[in-house]
Design a protein around this motif. Structure first.
Motif, PDB file in Angstrom:
ATOM      1  N   LEU A  62       0.837  -1.199   0.000  1.00 52.27           N
ATOM      2  CA  LEU A  62       0.000   0.000   0.000  1.00 52.27           C
ATOM      3  C   LEU A  62       0.866   1.240   0.000  1.00 52.27           C
ATOM      4  CD1 LEU A  62      -2.438  -1.089   2.847  1.00 52.27           C
ATOM      5  CD2 LEU A  62      -2.920  -1.116   0.395  1.00 52.27           C
ATOM      6  N   SER A  77       0.401   7.028   2.366  1.00 48.63           N
ATOM      7  CA  SER A  77      -0.747   7.902   2.609  1.00 48.63           C
ATOM      8  C   SER A  77      -2.002   7.095   2.945  1.00 48.63           C
ATOM      9  CB  SER A  77      -0.999   8.814   1.410  1.00 48.63           C
ATOM     10  OG  SER A  77      -1.294   8.051   0.266  1.00 48.63           O
ATOM     11  N   THR A  78      -2.104   5.887   2.426  1.00 54.64           N
ATOM     12  CA  THR A  78      -3.255   5.041   2.753  1.00 54.64           C
ATOM     13  C   THR A  78      -3.233   4.694   4.236  1.00 54.64           C
ATOM     14  OG1 THR A  78      -3.329   4.123   0.533  1.00 54.64           O
ATOM     15  CG2 THR A  78      -4.404   2.847   2.268  1.00 54.64           C
ATOM     16  N   LYS A  89      -4.104   7.787   6.271  1.00 56.04           N
ATOM     17  CA  LYS A  89      -5.544   8.054   6.248  1.00 56.04           C
ATOM     18  C   LYS A  89      -6.282   7.064   7.148  1.00 56.04           C
ATOM     19  CE  LYS A  89      -9.502   8.107   3.132  1.00 56.04           C
ATOM     20  NZ  LYS A  89      -9.957   7.886   1.774  1.00 56.04           N
ATOM     21  N   TRP A  90      -5.924   5.801   7.059  1.00 50.88           N
ATOM     22  CA  TRP A  90      -6.570   4.777   7.874  1.00 50.88           C
ATOM     23  C   TRP A  90      -6.353   5.030   9.363  1.00 50.88           C
ATOM     24  CZ3 TRP A  90      -5.222  -0.315   4.834  1.00 50.88           C
ATOM     25  CH2 TRP A  90      -6.042  -0.396   3.700  1.00 50.88           C
ATOM     26  N   GLY A 105      -7.569   1.054   9.540  1.00 51.32           N
ATOM     27  CA  GLY A 105      -6.374   0.274   9.250  1.00 51.32           C
ATOM     28  C   GLY A 105      -5.954  -0.651  10.370  1.00 51.32           C
TER      29      GLY A 105
END
Length: 103
Positions: free
Chosen positions: A18, A21-22, A25-26, A32
């Motif tokens: 991934l 930034s994912t 954000k999570w 996440g």
């Protein structure tokens, strides 16, 4: 000594395939994997990353759709807010640049 290996955000994102930034954000949305804060550093334990992936293990796309529905919050997203208006109906914001007239 703790038996877990910890990864910083960049290494955890690479491990999961991934983007950083994912994961960032999570962390904000709570979607996440579990993480720990050590001062300003964010770290992920490898067993938590593996548990996160394992909880999302599916064998068909219809199963993935069902899982997505289960994991998606039931509350709709908040509506976008509109900019505040002045008394004369014009938007608030930066004043016009010098030499330009307000429209």
């Amino acid at each position: 000594m703790h038996p877990y290996q910890y990864l910083r955000t960049r290494a955890a994102a690479q491990h999961l395939g991934l983007g950083e930034s994912t994961l960032e954000k999570w962390r904000l949305t709570g979607d996440g994997p579990k993480f720990s804060k050590l001062g300003r550093a964010v770290v992920y334990a490898l067993p938590d990353l593996e548990a996160f992936v394992g909880a999302r293990l599916v064998s068909s796309t219809s199963e993935a759709d069902s899982l997505r529905e289960q994991l998606t919050p039931s509350t709709p997203p908040a509506p976008r807010t509109t900019p505040a208006l002045t008394r004369n109906g014009k938007r608030l914001g930066r004043p016009p640049r010098a030499g330009r007239t307000a429209g």
